[in-house]
Design a protein around this motif. Structure first.
Motif, PDB file in Angstrom:
ATOM      1  N   GLN A 279     -17.171 -15.107 -19.979  1.00 38.41           N
ATOM      2  CA  GLN A 279     -17.092 -14.370 -18.619  1.00 38.41           C
ATOM      3  C   GLN A 279     -16.965 -13.262 -17.697  1.00 38.41           C
ATOM      4  OE1 GLN A 279     -20.248 -16.505 -16.559  1.00 38.41           O
ATOM      5  NE2 GLN A 279     -20.882 -14.981 -15.127  1.00 38.41           N
ATOM      6  N   LEU A 280     -15.610 -14.193 -17.864  1.00 33.45           N
ATOM      7  CA  LEU A 280     -14.503 -13.672 -16.540  1.00 33.45           C
ATOM      8  C   LEU A 280     -13.616 -12.723 -18.024  1.00 33.45           C
ATOM      9  CD1 LEU A 280     -12.294 -17.146 -15.675  1.00 33.45           C
ATOM     10  CD2 LEU A 280     -13.584 -15.222 -14.131  1.00 33.45           C
ATOM     11  N   SER A 281     -13.456 -12.670 -18.754  1.00 36.93           N
ATOM     12  CA  SER A 281     -12.887 -11.654 -19.825  1.00 36.93           C
ATOM     13  C   SER A 281     -13.966 -10.714 -20.158  1.00 36.93           C
ATOM     14  CB  SER A 281     -12.441 -12.118 -20.897  1.00 36.93           C
ATOM     15  OG  SER A 281     -13.143 -12.290 -21.602  1.00 36.93           O
ATOM     16  N   HIS A 282     -15.077 -10.699 -19.952  1.00 39.92           N
ATOM     17  CA  HIS A 282     -15.974  -9.544 -19.893  1.00 39.92           C
ATOM     18  C   HIS A 282     -16.157  -9.101 -18.982  1.00 39.92           C
ATOM     19  CE1 HIS A 282     -20.105  -7.965 -20.039  1.00 39.92           C
ATOM     20  NE2 HIS A 282     -20.264  -8.101 -21.038  1.00 39.92           N
ATOM     21  N   GLN A 283     -16.001  -9.396 -17.759  1.00 42.30           N
ATOM     22  CA  GLN A 283     -15.622  -9.285 -16.356  1.00 42.30           C
ATOM     23  C   GLN A 283     -14.757  -8.281 -16.172  1.00 42.30           C
ATOM     24  OE1 GLN A 283     -16.158 -11.567 -12.726  1.00 42.30           O
ATOM     25  NE2 GLN A 283     -18.145 -12.575 -12.913  1.00 42.30           N
ATOM     26  N   ALA A 284     -13.439  -8.590 -16.724  1.00 48.29           N
ATOM     27  CA  ALA A 284     -12.079  -7.556 -16.523  1.00 48.29           C
ATOM     28  C   ALA A 284     -12.289  -7.031 -17.393  1.00 48.29           C
ATOM     29  CB  ALA A 284     -10.893  -8.604 -17.409  1.00 48.29           C
ATOM     30  N   LEU A 285     -13.096  -6.691 -18.781  1.00 52.43           N
ATOM     31  CA  LEU A 285     -13.364  -5.830 -19.384  1.00 52.43           C
ATOM     32  C   LEU A 285     -14.518  -4.686 -19.173  1.00 52.43           C
ATOM     33  CD1 LEU A 285     -12.079  -7.774 -22.437  1.00 52.43           C
ATOM     34  CD2 LEU A 285     -10.897  -6.247 -20.958  1.00 52.43           C
ATOM     35  N   HIS A 286     -15.061  -5.182 -18.761  1.00 53.26           N
ATOM     36  CA  HIS A 286     -16.528  -4.311 -18.542  1.00 53.26           C
ATOM     37  C   HIS A 286     -17.077  -3.855 -17.339  1.00 53.26           C
ATOM     38  CE1 HIS A 286     -17.125  -6.704 -22.251  1.00 53.26           C
ATOM     39  NE2 HIS A 286     -17.669  -5.624 -22.779  1.00 53.26           N
ATOM     40  N   ASP A 287     -17.627  -3.187 -17.307  1.00 49.41           N
ATOM     41  CA  ASP A 287     -18.059  -1.859 -16.196  1.00 49.41           C
ATOM     42  C   ASP A 287     -19.652  -3.074 -15.176  1.00 49.41           C
ATOM     43  OD1 ASP A 287     -18.563   0.127 -14.494  1.00 49.41           O
ATOM     44  OD2 ASP A 287     -20.608   0.456 -15.853  1.00 49.41           O
ATOM     45  N   ALA A 288     -19.303  -3.269 -14.316  1.00 46.74           N
ATOM     46  CA  ALA A 288     -20.287  -4.341 -13.652  1.00 46.74           C
ATOM     47  C   ALA A 288     -21.176  -3.460 -13.862  1.00 46.74           C
ATOM     48  CB  ALA A 288     -19.750  -4.214 -12.457  1.00 46.74           C
ATOM     49  N   LEU A 289     -21.203  -2.726 -13.288  1.00 46.57           N
ATOM     50  CA  LEU A 289     -23.132  -1.573 -13.051  1.00 46.57           C
ATOM     51  C   LEU A 289     -23.503  -1.465 -14.135  1.00 46.57           C
ATOM     52  CD1 LEU A 289     -25.016  -0.483 -11.384  1.00 46.57           C
ATOM     53  CD2 LEU A 289     -23.312   2.030 -11.981  1.00 46.57           C
TER      54      LEU A 289
END
Ligand SMILES: C[S@@+](CC[C@H](N)C(=O)[O-])C[C@H]1O[C@@H](n2cnc3c(N)ncnc32)[C@H](O)[C@@H]1O
Lengths: 708, 268
Positions: A279-289
């Motif tokens: 999830q963390l890496s997802h957050q770092a790699l993905h656009d939140a919206l």
């Protein structure tokens, strides 16, 4: 004081006798047993016993009772060796019988035998008691020892039970065949099953096939003692089909003889950790919206895609008029729209090896890695636009979404990611410049050409020196009658790998490398020499010599001097040349460009302006500078020969103005008869291009002139 | 669940132990049939075994008294065995009731027995540990509770090092204890040798080979070497009866028949 009435002397003698007996006794039993006393202590101890015996023997009436205890006293002090009693009786018997204690005693022998009997029986009883006590002791000790072990065992077993039952760590005990003998609740939970259903199962079944071999080897190494314990991250199959991410710690159990009997596998569930990390890496790699990949992630995926053999296409989409939605309907609506667009783009490339990213506010990117079934670029653009075209209903308002698309198709593998993104971006800008719902493909050949260009620039100086560069002559034809009335001297480069480098490229390269001045001078001299030859051959029919100067050459302070010198040297008349300066350079007064133009004209040297775009100040310059000719810029030429009659007519006006100023109008790059016709139709005087003749070596020019 | 196999061995009175063999040789009754069987073989190989045991035990007593005289009031008795007659705490506490003794043995019965004996003695205790792992003893809380390592300690290793194989590096083990105690501490060592009676010694080694306590005799030089870092007190490393005998006659006619070297060193 001794209360004896027998006086000091006999008492001392008796003492000495008794002491001697005690010593003899000590010596007799010394090596029969270990008594933890010093020799002196031993003597004293035995002396006390001798006293008791002596006193009993001589007592009246005789009573053996006090002697009965002697056996116990001996045994207690550890005079208890196997031969101790025998030696004792021997010493005492002999001494007591033959060295009477106190004068003649009635029935001495009988008394001695009775006393010794009492000692012996007391001793035997004490020994039995002692042996019994010791055996009791040792049994109790043994029992305690066993209990201790038991207790330790029970405690450790209870502790193990407790740990086993309550641990959050999953524990499996497997036999050497991998069969699960015992599994705790935690493990069952990790595996989404019941612990009872784990018992009897092969532990293998929980592993993923790819991991099985490695783990088998590890279990073997543990059994062989190669490894003590093993700790690693791994995966287990849950009964619900999901994957459990775990830490596995495996150790081997051995029996008392050290033979392996079981494996204990501790399983720590790190799925959540794993998910969190994900999830963390997802957050770092993905656009939140939108949940799409962000720019960084997209770039890294782009990079690895470029490294793979499958060709890729990059689509850069910019929503049309998104700010209208955002401002008109509010940010919430805008956000919802972006989410919808995200889902639609994902839907559009479903089934493709594709990644959709939001790379800035209202811009998205789609990376498609080609497979045999991947749609063509044009099809993909249509799919994307169709997908977006479906009206979106936001707060009951149907909003039509459209996007401009910039495409980079199959970029070369070596391209930098930044360059690639820039290329896509510039294609998108171009598309957007054309209006809504437009698309444009980035011409990567331009780019390719650019790289070739810089490579060539690097080797140009060497090429010039080694004679790879030569001056060629391209005819200029009068459109009214098709006669060759001029030739332009151009430099060409016969490159070993790249073939002929076009004169235009060649001059640009020369300009970039600062070689344009010497090369220009060299070409001027060569061309003037040739022109002089042709003048000699053809007299008035000789063609005018055109020379196009780069901006640098145009502004060169030595230009006028060099031209005049060369004309003088070759004897060529100044009106036989058209020195064409760069229009932009003159207008911008680059270096001495403006002066050069005026001075050349003033001194009778034929001049021209090239890259002529027809703008107002250019026409003004033409009038002012009394320039004899102008070469239209390629852009103008394209408009003249293009399919827009209105444009052509407008340029016709420009040509008329030039004619008014007595300028000859020339167009280069004319490749077809139709183009030539269109030029002629608006009054262009001269034309040059593949339709007439390519740049030719000087030797071929006379034949050409003759032939016409 | 199945009892899994990491549990320690049970106490097995069918397996003879050196502690109980020694007890038997000293005339004790704290032994089992298997121990007495082994003793019979032992006595066959070395008929003087009872004497040897007695002389060793007597040396232990004299060395403790010597240390008491030298001012030592704390003792660490490594490989203390079954409490039999003349135990260290009895000797020491007779001289000074405040003397502290920590016994160490690894044999369960010896330990259980010692516990019984010491139940009401708060100045003596037994630690069950392997003396070849010095840290397990030196850092044991019971050891630390009873012994003050800033003051001299009498380290006793009577009749035990012949149970330590060369592979365990006896010198390193002794050094660990020596390094742990304060200067002025004493070290007593007695151990079997083949220097005096090689044939009998070989017989003993053979008898003990398959017991849980195989034996390793050592030469004079090897034993002297163990005293590194200590000054060996008079009369040096000698046969047990010759070590500070309490009377001339007490030393037997043939002292070397004792089969065991003994010595005491003082840590520098
Ligand atoms: C012969 S007895 C000596 C008893 C006592 N020290 C004496 O000299 O009278 C040897 C004792 O050392 C113990 N022992 C042998 N090796 C040992 C070890 N590695 N750790 C602890 N005790 C050990 C045995 O269990 C046995 O009780």
């Amino acid at each position: 004081m001794t209360p004896s009435g027998e006086g000091q002397q006999p008492h001392d003698a008796r003492r000495q006798r008794r002491l001697a007996l005690a010593r003899a006794w000590a010596a007799a039993v010394a090596d029969t047993t270990y008594v933890p006393m010093s020799p002196r202590e031993i003597e004293e101890y035995l002396l006390a016993l001798v006293d008791r015996i002596g006193d009993a023997l001589s007592a009246e009436p005789f009573d053996p009772e006090p002697v009965a205890e002697i056996g116990t006293l001996l045994v207690r002090a550890h005079f208890s060796g196997p031969e101790t009693l025998e030696r004792t009786l021997d010493v005492l018997g002999r001494t007591l019988l033959f060295n009477p204690e106190t004068g003649p005693v009635d029935r001495l022998a009988e008394r001695v035998v009775t006393v010794l009997g009492a000692v012996a029986s007391g001793y035997a009883t004490a020994m039995r008691q002692d042996a019994f006590d010791q055996q009791e002791e040792i049994k109790r000790a043994l029992l305690n020892a066993k209990n201790d072990v038991e207790r330790v065992l029970k405690v450790s077993e209870a502790r193990f039970r407790q740990v086993f039952a309550t641990s959050a760590v999953g524990i499996a005990i497997t036999d050497l065949t991998g069969r699960c003998v015992e599994a705790n609740a935690a493990l069952a939970e990790i595996l989404a099953t019941e612990s009872s259903s784990l018992v009897g199962r092969q532990f293998d079944e929980l592993l993923y096939a790819t991991d099985t071999d490695g783990l088998h080897a590890i279990y073997r190494d543990l059994v062989d003692g190669v490894l003590d314990t093993y700790r690693e991250r791994g995966r287990l199959r849950r009964d619900d089909g999901e994957t459990a991410w775990v830490y596995l710690a495996v150790s081997v159990l051995r029996d008392a003889d050290g033979n392996p009997t079981h494996h204990v596998t501790m399983v720590e569930d790190i799925t959540e950790l794993h998910l969190l990390a994900d999830q963390l890496s997802h957050q770092a790699l993905h656009d939140a919206l939108t949940g799409l990949a962000n720019r960084q992630y997209f770039a890294s995926r782009l990079e690895s895609a470029l490294g793979s053999p499958a060709p890729i296409t990059l689509y850069h989409l910019g929503l049309d008029a998104f700010s209208v939605v955002n401002h008109g309907l509010g940010h919430d609506v805008g956000d919802r729209l972006l989410k919808i667009v995200a889902r639609r783009l994902e839907a559009a490339v479903q089934g493709e090896r594709a990644l959709v990213a939001r790379i800035s506010g209202d811009e998205f990117a789609v990376l498609v890695q080609h497979s045999p079934t991947t749609p063509s670029v044009l099809d993909m653009i249509r799919i994307l636009q169709d997908e977006l075209a479906e009206p979106v209903y936001l707060d009951d308002q149907g909003v039509a979404v459209s996007a401009g698309i910039g495409v980079v198709d199959q970029p070369p593998a070596g391209i930098e990611i930044a360059d690639l993104l820039r290329a896509a971006n510039s294609a998108l800008r171009r598309a957007k410049a054309n209006g809504k719902r437009q698309w444009s493909i980035y011409e990567q050949r331009e780019d390719e050409a650019e790289r070739v260009r810089s490579r060539l620039a690097a080797v140009l100086p060497g090429a010039w020196e080694s004679g790879e560069i030569s001056v060629a002559y391209q005819p200029m034809v009068r459109l009214t009658d098709g006669r060759i009335v001029g030739v332009e001297a151009v430099i060409t480069w016969e490159h070993a790998e790249h073939g002929v480098v076009s004169p235009r490229d060649c001059m640009r390269l020369a300009e970039d490398t600062g070689l344009s001045l010497p090369i220009g001078l060299w070409a001027l001299e060569a061309a003037c020499g040739r022109a002089r030859e042709w003048q000699d051959l053809f007299g008035d029919g000789a063609p005018t010599l055109w020379l196009r100067l780069t901006p640098l050459q145009s502004g060169d302070a030595d230009l006028v001097g060099a031209v005049r010198q060369t004309l003088a040297d070759t004897g060529l008349g100044p009106s036989a040349v058209r020195i064409a300066l760069d229009t932009g350079a003159v207008l911008a007064e680059l270096g001495d460009a403006a002066d050069n133009l005026r001075v050349l004209a003033d001194t009778g040297v034929g001049t021209a302006l090239h890259e002529f775009g027809g703008a107002h100040q250019e026409l003004g310059l033409l009038v002012e500078s009394k320039t004899q000719a102008l070469l239209l810029s390629p852009a103008v030429v394209r408009e003249i020969v293009g399919n827009t009659p209105a444009l052509r007519r407008a340029l016709g006006e420009m040509v008329s103005v030039a004619h008014l100023a007595e300028g000859v109008v020339a167009a280069a790059g004319i490749d077809t008869a139709e183009q030539a016709d269109r030029c002629r139709s608006i009054g262009v005087d001269l034309a040059q291009g593949a339709h007439f003749a390519p740049p030719l070596p000087p030797e071929q020019i006379p034949a050409l002139l003759n032939g016409v | 669940m199945e009892r899994v196999a990491w549990v320690p061995d049970d106490v097995d009175e069918g397996l003879p132990s050196a502690a109980r063999l020694y007890d038997y040789l000293l005339g004790g009754g704290h032994n089992f049939a298997a121990d007495r069987e082994l003793a019979a073989k032992f006595l066959k190989a070395q008929p003087n075994a009872r004497n040897i045991a007695r002389e060793n035990r007597a040396f232990l007593r004299r060395s403790v008294l010597f240390m008491i005289e030298s001012g030592v009031r704390q003792f660490l008795d490594l490989g203390s065995g079954i409490p039999t007659v003349g135990n260290v705490h009895e000797i020491a506490q007779k001289a000074d009731p405040d003397a502290h003794v920590v016994y160490v043995d690894y044999e369960e019965v010896a330990v259980a027995h010692s516990k019984l004996l010491l139940e009401n003695n708060d100045r003596a205790t037994i630690v069950q540990a392997d003396l070849t792992v010095p840290e397990s003893i030196l850092e044991h809380p019971d050891t630390r509770a009873l012994l003050d390592f800033d003051r001299p300690i009498g380290v006793l290793t009577a009749g035990v090092f012949h149970f330590v194989s060369p592979a365990k590096e006896p010198k390193r083990i002794v050094a660990a204890y020596r390094d742990a105690v304060a200067p002025g501490s004493y070290l007593a060592i007695s151990q079997f040798t083949a220097d005096f009676m090689p044939e009998e010694m070989a017989g003993i080694v053979e008898v003990m080979k398959n017991s849980r306590d195989p034996m390793f005799p050592r030469s004079y030089d090897e034993i002297l070497d163990l005293f590194e870092g200590c000054d060996v007190v008079e009369p040096g490393v000698v046969a047990t009866p010759l070590w500070r005998p309490e009377s001339v006659t007490a030393a037997s006619d043939e002292p070397t028949r004792a089969g065991i070297y003994a010595g005491v060193g003082r840590k520098r």
